[in-house]
Structure formats: C-alpha cells, structure tokens
Design a protein around this motif. Structure first.
Motif, PDB file in Angstrom:
ATOM      1  N   UNK A 142       0.828  -1.199   0.000  1.00 29.57           N
ATOM      2  CA  UNK A 142       0.000   0.000   0.000  1.00 29.57           C
ATOM      3  C   UNK A 142       0.865   1.253   0.000  1.00 29.57           C
ATOM      4  N   UNK A 143       1.910   1.271   0.823  1.00 26.76           N
ATOM      5  CA  UNK A 143       2.818   2.419   0.841  1.00 26.76           C
ATOM      6  C   UNK A 143       3.512   2.591  -0.505  1.00 26.76           C
ATOM      7  N   UNK A 144       3.914   1.482  -1.102  1.00 30.10           N
ATOM      8  CA  UNK A 144       4.553   1.498  -2.424  1.00 30.10           C
ATOM      9  C   UNK A 144       3.613   2.084  -3.468  1.00 30.10           C
ATOM     10  N   UNK A 145       2.345   1.630  -3.465  1.00 28.03           N
ATOM     11  CA  UNK A 145       1.365   2.161  -4.410  1.00 28.03           C
ATOM     12  C   UNK A 145       1.101   3.640  -4.196  1.00 28.03           C
ATOM     13  N   UNK A 146       1.045   4.083  -2.944  1.00 31.38           N
ATOM     14  CA  UNK A 146       0.823   5.499  -2.653  1.00 31.38           C
ATOM     15  C   UNK A 146       1.981   6.357  -3.147  1.00 31.38           C
ATOM     16  N   UNK A 147       3.204   5.860  -3.005  1.00 34.07           N
ATOM     17  CA  UNK A 147       4.356   6.629  -3.483  1.00 34.07           C
ATOM     18  C   UNK A 147       4.300   6.819  -4.995  1.00 34.07           C
ATOM     19  N   UNK A 148       3.882   5.776  -5.715  1.00 36.84           N
ATOM     20  CA  UNK A 148       3.782   5.881  -7.172  1.00 36.84           C
ATOM     21  C   UNK A 148       2.584   6.728  -7.587  1.00 36.84           C
TER      22      UNK A 148
END
Length: 654
Positions: A266-272
């Motif tokens: 989820x954090x990875x997706x938010x960063x992108x």
C-alpha cells in the motif's frame, strides 16, 4: 437566504461552519452567532495543523462529500475533483467571512448528475473549471484502478474519516441522523464533532508526522477473522468512537495486526500514485503520461523480509523469516489472499512503527504526499514537512533498476530523504567496465551526495550512501550523514552509532607512491588497514564484513549456503549515482566540472617549460645531467680558459 424549513443542525451536518448571519433573529443574535463561529474557527485552527483558509476548504469539501454520497464516483475521486475546482472567494476582509460559504449555493457550488459526475451550479462557471474537474476525475480513475490497491479509498474513508455510527447509513442519500443521534438541542454539537472527526482524519493523513500517518496506513490493512477488512465492517470502530452524549471513547491499537506485505504494498502504491499526480500536474494532457511507468511491482522480498525478520526478532523466534517465502507475491488487494494470511506474516502496529522509524523513516511521507495532491493540488507542499519523492532516473539505464517504478527504488527512497528525486548516473560497470580508474574518476570532484550499489556474484545487493564529497586521502573523512545498507535479499540500514568516525576512505596506490601498509581502494567503516566495506583497486579481495565501530552491526552479504556469514565477495555489477534531487545533482556536477578543469589546467601548466630557466637549471647542475660534465673535468688545467660570460663555448689557451 436560509430556508425557514432548514434547521441549524442540518446546516452544520452539511459541514457549514455557520460563518453567516442568521436572518430574522436581530442584530444581537447575528453578532452572537458570528462571534461563536469565529471562536470555533479559532478553536479548529489551534487544534488542527491547518490555516484558516485550509480549514474552510476542508469544511466545504466535507459538506460536498456528505451531500453527494448517493452519486459519488469514489471518495478520493470526488475529493480530488472538488478541491481542484473551488471558486475564488472575495478578498474583502470585512465581508470575507459572511460571503465565503453563502456564495457557494445550496451544495457549495456543485450539483450531482445522475451518472455521478460533478457539475457546477455557479453562474460564473466556465469550461476551464469543468475541464479541470474532468481531468482530475480521469487521473484518480487511473490511480485507483491501476496503481493503488483495490478499495483503498473506501477503506481510508471508513477507517479514518467517519464515526462508527455513520457506517450503518453510509449509502443513504439523504443527510439524516444516524441511529443513536442526540436530540435536536444537541444536534449542532454532534454535527460539529463530525466535522472535527473529518479534520482529525485529514490531519493524521497529511500533517501530523510519521506515527499518525503510518497508523492510518496500517488500519487500512487490518482484517477480521473472516478475512475481510475491518474498515468494511459496519461494526468497525473507526478512530475514536462517540456515544450519543458526544463523548469520545479510546481505541485500543495494541491488539491490531496486519499483513506486512499488504502494508508495504500500500505504501509502495501510494508513493507511485503521488508521483503520477505530480507528473500529471506538470503536463497539459494525460495522453502525455504513460500510466504503465507507475504500475507497481510486487514489493518483493526486500522490505517485507526486513519487517518480518524484525517482528520475529521482537517475538524472540524465527517464524517470520521462515514463513515469508510463502507470503511474497500475494495480491495486496485480493480478498482471497487473506485466507492464507497466517500468524507468521502478521505484524503488530507497534512493531511496524518501530521498524519504520529505524529502517524506512521516509515511509510515512508516502501517504502525506499523496493526500496533499488530493487536498491542496494548487498549493506548495508545507515547508514544515518533507514530501516523498520517488527516484527519477531520467531515462538512464541501470543494471539494477529495469523499470521506472522499480520496487528497489522505492526501498532506497524509504531509507533517506536524500535518495528521492532526480538521480544522475556517474558510473556503471555495465558500460564503463570494471575499471577502478574510471570508478575513482567518477567520484573525485563530484560535489554532492553519492550512492554506491553493488551486486555480488555470490548473491545479494548492497552498498553505501554518503553526503560528503570524495577526495583521495590516506585517512578516513566524511560526516555522520552516511550509512551502509543491504537491499536484497532483505532491506537493512546500518547508520553511524557514534562510537567511531571512520566514515569513508579513498586511497589509491598511485597516491601512496609505494607500499604504505594501507588498504588501496574505496572503503567505509573499519580502519585503514581493513575497512568494513572495501572495494580494492584491483577488484580482488573485496570485503563486506558485519561489524565495526563506526556503523551499526549487521550483515551486508546474504548468508552462505552452509548458513554462516559471508565476508569476501566478487563484484558482478557496480554503479555510482549522484542523488539528492535535481538542484543538488546539478550543483554536484558543476563542482566536478570545475574540479576537472582545475586538474587539466595544472597538467597543462606542468607541461609548459621556461626554456631560459630550464637551461640555467641544466647548466647549474640543479637538473642532473652529463652534458656539461666535461667542463668541470677540465677546470683547473693550465691550457684551458673558461669564460663564464661566454654562453657559446669555452676557449683553449695556445
């Protein structure tokens, strides 16, 4: 004017701050009401990390979201579209509070079509605002459909912005009181607390720092015993619960647990998604942007292995490390994946917060940066906060990062603020070859932070970061703004621990002019005879040990097949990147160009010879030569006379 059939409580329940005059109640009542609302605005400004303008914007957004629940596309989509198309408000300070909300019409300047699209009912609306609104909706459709985990926006709203009482009638189109709502005389206070809850959620997501943002992220991934998300459960208590008296209850976080893979995905997706919205803001059309460049990979074994290993260590066992291989690759948005989420891959909130603080201190900025693009797309990021900037390679090739959205880039950017933004490749063995001279040339003179990435032939990706410029020296130098790291198979960061100051080292044999008993190459930590991480100038006998006095202990290399630690390695690939963002990289390259120009000027100067001075030195013997040796040998002979003033020759007596 306010319809006589509409109660004060109904206005508050729509999110109005009541900064309007109450018609028909007389001047004294209007003044009292206005003073009350000004006091409430000041109260909200003191309690929440927003300015008055921002609070009023969020209140208007809250009003719109509650009124338009029956025709919404999604929580994030409507929020983003509305915040980007607010109408200008009067600049007259005396009339600003009175007209701020009144000029927006019955639904804050918007109405909803049957298809869920938002259309303006303001008489001054123009095509540019409508086009902006459609553009924002299109952007969020891409972000929610292709980048973010499925259902993230819904879970975020329900777990962070709503009271548990509001979940039972969440799909109702009318703005009605939930079961258990207070009586009419308490309705206004209840509606005000709803607004406070909304502002509380916005604060935790965007302005209150690491722990609140990470807690919000974590709660979105908590599942119930049946495998569903607790945020989707109507009985789930989102944030603080409020009873009919308006009192807040306390939420117990210590028993919450969530999948390590899901939280990090989820954090990875938010960063992108934040990177996608930032890039889109710089372009005129979405067609100029390829969404495929922002689609996340599986977070892989790097950060997930690190978090589970940390959790297992805190529990005093190795369950997390042993079970992790069974959990990697699960779709973060898949409900079915929850059925195989065992206890071994779950982490508690406290463990997650402690791990993020030590290993990935920038992780919380993923959510706050994304929410800033949603809430305040027309405003710069607050100077008191630092955004998460996904590394941008600017189209440069790499032996380590094969996609612009590489999960390895996300892992590195989570470790340090200096690893976000634009990068510049200074050296890569893939095209420059394994040459120490070229490696050293790429480092010397560069005036900015550098990141060294190494892939060993016996497995593992690791390296070092330093913010200090490189120079040749037989001594260690640098500052504490540096660290060693392991990137694969697990993400680990080893920062200076204060016991030593041997940060960085660069000493070549050419500079030493012979054997000096020191290591010849590039190193970090340890001592000059044997640095902890050492790249020899022959690329033989490179070392990556697990402990020294300068950096925190821990392995850089994966364990050997026999299970023991490894120390020696051979280089398969190595790259050096200038990092820190576009301005920092440009400054570093400028310093390197100046350094190289100075070196070349010194070389040219050394090649130029003053012929007259050279001949004088030659004749005087300062420069050793046998060319005039015969003159000294005949000096003193009675048949030879040497005229010191004759530059042509000497004479013989006859």
């Amino acid at each position: 004017t306010i319809p006589s059939t509409m109660s004060c409580a109904q206005w508050w329940d729509c999110g109005w701050l009541h900064l309007i005059e109450v018609m028909g109640n007389g001047q004294s009542a209007a003044k009292k009401r206005r003073d009350t609302e000004l006091a409430r605005l000041q109260y909200l400004g003191d309690r929440y990390p927003f300015g008055d303008e921002e609070i009023l914007r969020l209140a208007r957004c809250y009003s719109y979201l509650r009124r338009a629940r029956h025709a919404r596309k999604s929580f994030l989509s409507d929020w983003a579209a509305f915040c980007a198309t607010l109408y200008p408000l009067p600049n007259d300070a005396e009339d600003r509070l009175g007209l701020r909300l009144r000029s927006e019409g019955s639904t804050v300047g918007h109405k909803m079509d049957g298809d869920g699209s938002s259309q303006s009912c303001h008489e001054d609306d123009d095509e540019s605002l409508a086009a902006t609104r459609r553009h924002r909706v299109d952007l969020l459709e891409v972000a929610e459909g292709r980048i973010l985990p499925s259902g993230f926006g819904r879970r975020l709203e329900r777990s962070t912005f709503l009271f548990s009482q509001d979940l039972s009638n969440y799909s109702d189109s009318a703005v009605t009181e939930s079961p258990g709502t207070p009586d009419e005389h308490d309705a206004e206070e209840f509606a005000f607390k709803r607004l406070e809850k909304f502002l509380e959620g916005a604060s935790d997501c965007s302005r209150r720092g690491a722990r609140p943002a990470l807690t919000v992220l974590f709660k979105c991934c908590v599942r119930n015993s049946k495998g569903g998300y607790t945020a989707d459960d109507e009985k789930h208590c989102s944030g603080a619960a409020m009873d009919t008296s308006g009192a807040y209850g306390q939420v117990r976080n210590e028993n919450m647990s969530a999948s390590a893979v899901e939280v990090l995905d989820m954090a990875y997706g938010l960063s992108l998604a934040a990177c996608f919205l930032a890039k889109a803001a710089e372009l005129e059309s979405l067609k100029e942007l390829d969404p495929a460049d922002f689609i996340p990979e599986d977070v892989g074994t790097s950060l997930g292995q690190s978090l589970l290993a940390f959790s297992a260590k805190k529990k005093g066992n190795r369950i997390g490390a042993e079970c992790f291989s069974n959990t990697v690759g699960l779709a973060s948005g898949s409900t079915n994946s929850a059925n195989v989420h065992g206890e071994c891959e779950l982490v508690s909130l406290d463990v997650f917060l402690e791990w993020a603080e030590n290993t990935a201190p920038c992780l919380s900025a993923c959510l706050s940066t994304f929410m800033h693009h949603i809430l305040f797309p027309d405003r710069p990021y607050p100077p008191s906060r630092t955004p998460f900037l996904f590394p941008d390679l600017k189209g440069q090739s790499s032996a380590f990062f094969h996609r612009p959205a590489s999960s390895l880039l996300f892992s590195l950017a989570s470790m340090s603020l200096s690893l976000g933004g634009s990068w510049f490749r200074l050296y890569t063995s893939e095209s420059d070859g394994l040459s120490f001279n070229r490696l050293q040339l790429s480092l010397l003179g560069y005036g900015g932070p550098t990141l060294i990435i190494i892939r060993a032939t016996n497995g593992g990706i690791f390296g070092a970061f330093t913010s200090s410029p490189w120079k040749e020296s037989s001594n260690f130098y640098g500052s504490s703004d540096c660290f060693l790291y392991q990137l694969a198979p697990s993400a680990r960061v080893y920062r200076p621990r204060g016991a030593g100051t041997n940060y960085m080292y660069c000493n070549s044999a050419a500079r030493s002019k012979g054997y000096d008993g020191l290591a010849h190459g590039i190193g970090f930590g340890g001592d000059s005879a044997g640095p902890r991480l050492f790249i020899s100038e022959t690329f033989d006998a490179c070392v990556a040990s697990s402990a020294d006095l300068t950096f925190e202990p821990g392995p850089l290399l994966p364990p050997a097949e026999e299970g023991g630690p490894q120390k020696d390695f051979e280089i398969s690939d190595i790259e050096v990147w200038g990092v820190g963002g576009e301005d920092v990289v440009s400054e570093g390259l400028g310093a390197q160009e100046q350094h190289r120009g100075l070196v070349e000027a010194n070389i040219r100067k050394a090649r130029k010879v003053d012929k007259a001075a050279f001949l004088d030195d030659f004749r005087s013997g300062l420069i050793e030569s046998k060319a005039f040796k015969h003159r000294e040998e005949i000096r003193g002979r009675d048949d030879c006379h040497i005229d010191e003033d004759d530059l042509n020759n000497y004479v013989m007596d006859k």
